[in-house]
Design a protein around this motif. Structure first.
Motif, PDB file in Angstrom:
ATOM      1  N   ASP A  57      71.727 -30.825 -32.394  1.00  0.00           N
ATOM      2  CA  ASP A  57      71.020 -31.728 -33.300  1.00  0.00           C
ATOM      3  C   ASP A  57      69.770 -32.302 -32.637  1.00  0.00           C
ATOM      4  N   GLN A  95      76.503 -18.401 -40.316  1.00  0.00           N
ATOM      5  CA  GLN A  95      76.189 -19.521 -41.215  1.00  0.00           C
ATOM      6  C   GLN A  95      77.437 -19.994 -41.947  1.00  0.00           C
ATOM      7  N   SER A 105      74.817 -27.274 -41.878  1.00  0.00           N
ATOM      8  CA  SER A 105      73.946 -26.133 -42.164  1.00  0.00           C
ATOM      9  C   SER A 105      72.703 -26.284 -41.294  1.00  0.00           C
ATOM     10  N   ALA A 106      72.014 -25.208 -41.057  1.00  0.00           N
ATOM     11  CA  ALA A 106      70.844 -25.236 -40.172  1.00  0.00           C
ATOM     12  C   ALA A 106      69.675 -24.517 -40.829  1.00  0.00           C
ATOM     13  N   LYS A 107      68.486 -25.098 -40.699  1.00  0.00           N
ATOM     14  CA  LYS A 107      67.285 -24.434 -41.202  1.00  0.00           C
ATOM     15  C   LYS A 107      66.789 -23.365 -40.244  1.00  0.00           C
ATOM     16  N   GLU A 108      67.067 -23.555 -38.950  1.00  0.00           N
ATOM     17  CA  GLU A 108      66.528 -22.639 -37.944  1.00  0.00           C
ATOM     18  C   GLU A 108      67.676 -21.936 -37.198  1.00  0.00           C
ATOM     19  N   TRP A 109      67.520 -20.619 -37.049  1.00  0.00           N
ATOM     20  CA  TRP A 109      68.516 -19.800 -36.356  1.00  0.00           C
ATOM     21  C   TRP A 109      67.812 -18.837 -35.412  1.00  0.00           C
ATOM     22  N   ALA A 131      71.581 -22.562 -33.448  1.00  0.00           N
ATOM     23  CA  ALA A 131      71.238 -23.154 -34.745  1.00  0.00           C
ATOM     24  C   ALA A 131      70.698 -24.561 -34.504  1.00  0.00           C
ATOM     25  N   TRP A 132      69.604 -24.917 -35.175  1.00  0.00           N
ATOM     26  CA  TRP A 132      69.055 -26.270 -35.040  1.00  0.00           C
ATOM     27  C   TRP A 132      68.365 -26.674 -36.340  1.00  0.00           C
ATOM     28  N   ASP A 133      67.819 -27.880 -36.351  1.00  0.00           N
ATOM     29  CA  ASP A 133      67.339 -28.514 -37.587  1.00  0.00           C
ATOM     30  C   ASP A 133      68.511 -28.576 -38.569  1.00  0.00           C
ATOM     31  N   LEU A 134      69.510 -29.373 -38.174  1.00  0.00           N
ATOM     32  CA  LEU A 134      70.803 -29.403 -38.857  1.00  0.00           C
ATOM     33  C   LEU A 134      70.840 -30.409 -39.995  1.00  0.00           C
ATOM     34  N   SER A 135      71.648 -30.095 -41.000  1.00  0.00           N
ATOM     35  CA  SER A 135      71.956 -31.010 -42.091  1.00  0.00           C
ATOM     36  C   SER A 135      73.468 -31.099 -42.234  1.00  0.00           C
TER      37      SER A 135
END
Length: 202
Positions: A57, A95, A105-109, A131-135
């Motif tokens: 995160d 995912q 969930s992540a926008k970037e992988w 995975a980063w930019d998490l929601s």
């Protein structure tokens, strides 16, 4: 009697399916060893890929998933992981596993690593991602899973790996590979920054 064939320096004179279920097949091979002596070689074929995810995160923390592992009869802290069908893109499986186990969930992988888990007696293969930019969202584990999720700093994860508190192979490989690649500048800049910042936290 199956047709004789070669696997590297071994000659296979016969093979029979000893066990089969939805996840694995065990095949017993009658072989001629490289030195010419007769022998036996059992191989466990895994029907799925092993899928692992190292999510991080914005504060440099990672979620660990705790569960009791049946084969070793002990509790294990692990990064999110599971199985993915061989005919499905491993990223799609990653995912899904991340969402099911943590609700994230992540926008970037980005791909992290792939490796053979136990290549002396199995053909199991692991494919792992960053995975980063998490929601955040709601987790949806499988009915057979009783999971606990906790958040730790990436530094604490490394310490758990190095102390032996974490013994899961995918988690160990993902953590150390990610740290080494971040130090070498081999990862996307945003994830390198998060990993190194997380590793440096007090």
């Amino acid at each position: 009697m199956s047709k004789e064939r070669k696997i590297g320096p071994w000659r296979v004179t016969d093979a029979r399916k000893a066990f089969d279920n939805p996840w694995i097949t065990v095949t017993d091979h009658k072989v001629i060893h490289p030195d010419g002596s007769p022998g036996e070689y059992g191989v466990v074929h895994f029907k799925n890929l092993a899928i692992g995810v190292l999510p991080i995160d914005a504060e440099g923390n990672v979620p660990l998933v705790g569960q009791h592992r049946f084969p070793h009869d002990k509790y294990s802290w692990e990064l999110p992981e599971g199985g993915g069908k061989r005919d499905v893109d491993p990223l799609i499986s990653a995912q899904r596993e991340l969402a099911e186990e943590t609700g994230l969930s992540a926008k970037e992988w980005a791909p992290l690593c792939g490796f053979d888990i136990s290549n002396s007696v199995t053909d199991e293969r692991a494919v792992c991602f960053l995975a980063w930019d998490l929601s955040e969202g709601a987790a949806a584990p499988e009915p057979s899973e009783a999971l606990t999720v906790k958040k730790v700093s990436f530094k604490d994860l490394l310490e758990m790996v190095m102390s032996g508190e974490v013994t899961d192979s995918l988690t160990i490989v993902m953590a150390l590979t990610a740290y080494a690649k971040a130090l070498r500048g081999e990862l996307p800049a945003p994830i390198s920054h998060l990993l190194l910042a997380g590793a440096a936290r007090k």
